[in-house]
Design a protein around this motif. Structure first.
Motif, short mmCIF file in Angstrom:
data_model
loop_
_atom_site.label_atom_id
_atom_site.label_comp_id
_atom_site.label_asym_id
_atom_site.label_seq_id
_atom_site.Cartn_x
_atom_site.Cartn_y
_atom_site.Cartn_z
N PHE A 179 0.57 -1.16 0.28
CA PHE A 179 0.04 0.20 -0.16
C PHE A 179 0.77 1.04 0.14
N ALA A 180 2.78 0.78 -0.09
CA ALA A 180 3.31 2.00 -0.04
C ALA A 180 2.58 3.53 -1.54
N GLY A 181 3.51 4.58 -1.41
CA GLY A 181 3.22 4.84 -3.22
C GLY A 181 2.02 5.88 -3.30
N ARG A 182 1.78 5.65 -4.51
CA ARG A 182 0.39 6.19 -4.68
C ARG A 182 0.64 5.28 -5.66
N ALA A 183 -0.98 4.90 -6.06
CA ALA A 183 -1.18 4.13 -7.35
C ALA A 183 -1.56 5.46 -8.07
N ASP A 184 -0.67 4.28 -9.54
CA ASP A 184 -0.27 5.63 -10.81
C ASP A 184 -1.37 5.16 -11.96
N TRP A 185 -2.69 6.30 -11.46
CA TRP A 185 -4.01 6.20 -12.76
C TRP A 185 -3.57 6.30 -13.23
N GLN A 186 -2.69 7.24 -14.30
CA GLN A 186 -1.92 6.18 -15.84
C GLN A 186 -2.29 5.69 -16.40
N ARG A 187 -1.64 4.38 -15.04
CA ARG A 187 -1.72 3.29 -15.65
C ARG A 187 -2.98 2.60 -16.01
N VAL A 188 -4.51 2.80 -15.33
CA VAL A 188 -5.71 2.71 -15.52
C VAL A 188 -6.28 2.61 -16.90
N ARG A 189 -5.40 4.32 -17.24
CA ARG A 189 -6.20 4.74 -18.21
C ARG A 189 -5.59 3.51 -19.54
N ARG A 190 -3.87 3.63 -19.16
CA ARG A 190 -3.28 2.39 -20.63
C ARG A 190 -4.70 1.35 -20.79
N LEU A 191 -4.70 1.13 -19.40
CA LEU A 191 -5.89 -0.82 -19.60
C LEU A 191 -6.81 0.04 -20.24
N LYS A 192 -7.71 1.05 -20.26
CA LYS A 192 -8.54 1.21 -20.55
C LYS A 192 -8.73 0.95 -21.90
N GLU A 193 -7.65 2.07 -22.28
CA GLU A 193 -7.16 1.71 -23.66
C GLU A 193 -6.56 0.59 -24.66
N ALA A 194 -6.59 -0.45 -23.05
CA ALA A 194 -6.23 -1.57 -24.06
C ALA A 194 -7.29 -2.18 -24.25
N VAL A 195 -8.37 -2.43 -23.72
CA VAL A 195 -9.44 -3.34 -23.48
C VAL A 195 -10.70 -2.86 -23.81
N SER A 196 -11.91 -3.05 -24.45
CA SER A 196 -12.50 -2.74 -24.60
C SER A 196 -14.21 -3.56 -23.70
N ILE A 197 -13.53 -4.34 -22.38
CA ILE A 197 -14.40 -4.10 -21.70
C ILE A 197 -14.50 -3.46 -20.60
N PRO A 198 -15.35 -3.53 -19.56
CA PRO A 198 -15.59 -2.14 -19.33
C PRO A 198 -14.37 -2.64 -17.84
N VAL A 199 -13.64 -1.32 -17.56
CA VAL A 199 -12.59 -1.33 -16.64
C VAL A 199 -12.88 -0.34 -15.54
N SER A 200 -13.05 -1.18 -13.95
CA SER A 200 -12.70 -0.11 -13.09
C SER A 200 -11.92 0.53 -12.09
N GLY A 201 -11.80 1.49 -11.91
CA GLY A 201 -9.83 2.31 -11.75
C GLY A 201 -10.34 1.77 -9.86
N ASN A 202 -9.02 1.91 -9.31
CA ASN A 202 -8.75 2.02 -7.79
C ASN A 202 -7.44 1.77 -7.40
N GLY A 203 -7.59 2.63 -6.01
CA GLY A 203 -6.66 2.76 -5.68
C GLY A 203 -6.25 4.26 -5.48
N ASP A 204 -6.55 5.14 -4.35
CA ASP A 204 -6.36 6.27 -3.58
C ASP A 204 -7.20 7.09 -3.75
N VAL A 205 -8.09 6.56 -4.06
CA VAL A 205 -9.35 7.41 -4.46
C VAL A 205 -9.82 8.08 -2.63
#
Ligand code: FMN
Length: 324
Positions: A179-205
């Motif tokens: 749980f150290a550091g910050r969640a890197d939301w840019q990776r959520v974006r990259r995953l969203k761009e890579a797949v067509s199924i729904p993506v939920s973002g998680n971490g540090d909201v």
């Protein structure tokens, strides 16, 4: 709104699975407060479940009020995972979720959780076997990878998509980070761009504003919240209400008091006094976080051993706050 297979998640705000926290009582509390689109049970060991553990089955009780509900399972044997998923479906859960993100040693040693990110062949095998064994929507929750040298979340996301998974959730940290550091939301974006199924973002909201920022910055379909929901169970309602840009409405002092008393009453209905008191102490610690003199209350309730003493202490504490 987000669709996970045939299940509509509206609003697309999800309570993250948290072992020891997202039990039936906590899920019910969130449902009563409102604003949450999907609640998730604490993770369930496929080994324990398929070996017939009574304790595990007891943990899996839920009520209609909690729907839609996802049950998360973990394990490293495709056959057992499929059997566990069948059990979850037979129980009537709306969604079965596979854990591929847990970094806890106990789980990693059994090569489950995040360890599966180190063996994508096995991960695929588990997903495929589970997919074939159930018809309810299937989701997978994972991390960025084992560590920064092995960030294979995009690959795992594509495997999920290829195997017919209905949605994925990414906790945007590596397993090594815990749980150290910050969640890197840019990776959520990259995953969203890579797949067509729904993506939920998680971490540090942590706040409603964070939830909106996560959606804006990544285009993710769903927002999954864990720790912040324990300190602030109103967060989902606040996010849902804040869509119009209005400032989040803070819970009143009375609402906070009633939350604690309601949680305690749920616990007392089902659990023996000692366990009910133990659990409510822990939650009261979170629920009173940031309140004036919250620490004094937390110290006080630590030594209380009866239901009535606890209720009196809570009433008294809030009466003082209300009078202030
Ligand atoms: C006490 C605790 C227990 C957790 N248990 C689980 C679990 O059973 N399954 C799982 O996939 N993630 C589990 N997690 C991780 C959360 O689901 C979530 O991914 C993580 O806390 C990051 O989100 P947050 O910053 O909103 O808390 C747990 C986290 C915490 C703090």
């Amino acid at each position: 709104m987000m669709r996970l297979g045939r299940v509509a998640i509206d609003p697309s705000l999800i309570l993250a699975p948290m072992a020891g926290i997202t039990d039936q009582y906590f899920r019910l509390i969130l449902k009563r407060i409102g604003g949450v689109g999907l609640v998730t049970m604490e993770f369930i060991s496929s080994e324990a479940l398929t070996r017939g553990s009574e304790k595990t089955r007891h943990m899996m009780q839920f009520s209609e009020e909690e729907r839609p509900l996802a049950i998360q399972i973990y394990g490293s044997q495709p056959g057992r995972m499929a059997e566990a998923a069948e059990f979850v479906q037979a129980l009537g859960a709306d969604i079965v979720d596979i854990n591929m993100g847990c970094p806890a040693n106990k789980v990693l040693k059994g090569c489950a959780g995040a360890a599966l990110m180190g063996d994508l062949g096995l991960a695929r095998d588990i997903i495929r076997t589970v997919r074939r064994s159930v018809t309810i929507p299937l989701t997978v929750k994972f991390r960025v990878g084992l560590d920064e040298t092995r960030t294979n979340f995009l690959e795992l996301g594509r495997i999920c998509e290829g195997e017919g998974v209905d949605g994925v959730a990414l906790h945007a940290r590596t397993a090594r980070q815990m749980f150290a550091g910050r969640a890197d939301w840019q990776r959520v974006r990259r995953l969203k761009e890579a797949v067509s199924i729904p993506v939920s973002g998680n971490g540090d909201v942590e706040t409603p504003a964070d939830a909106w920022a996560l959606v804006r910055e990544t285009g993710c379909d769903g927002v999954m919240i864990g720790r912040a929901a324990v300190k602030n169970p109103w967060i989902f309602r606040q996010i849902a209400a804040g869509r119009s840009g209005a400032a989040p409405q803070e819970p009143t002092i009375e609402e906070r008091r009633d939350l604690i008393l309601f949680h305690f009453s749920l616990l007392r209905e089902r659990e023996e006094e000692r366990l009910a008191l133990h659990k409510i102490r822990t939650f009261t610690g979170w629920y009173t976080h940031g309140l004036p003199d919250g620490r004094i209350l937390r110290q006080k309730i630590n030594s209380l051993t009866s239901v009535s003493e606890f209720i009196d202490a809570i009433e008294e504490f809030f009466q003082v706050l209300l009078a202030a």
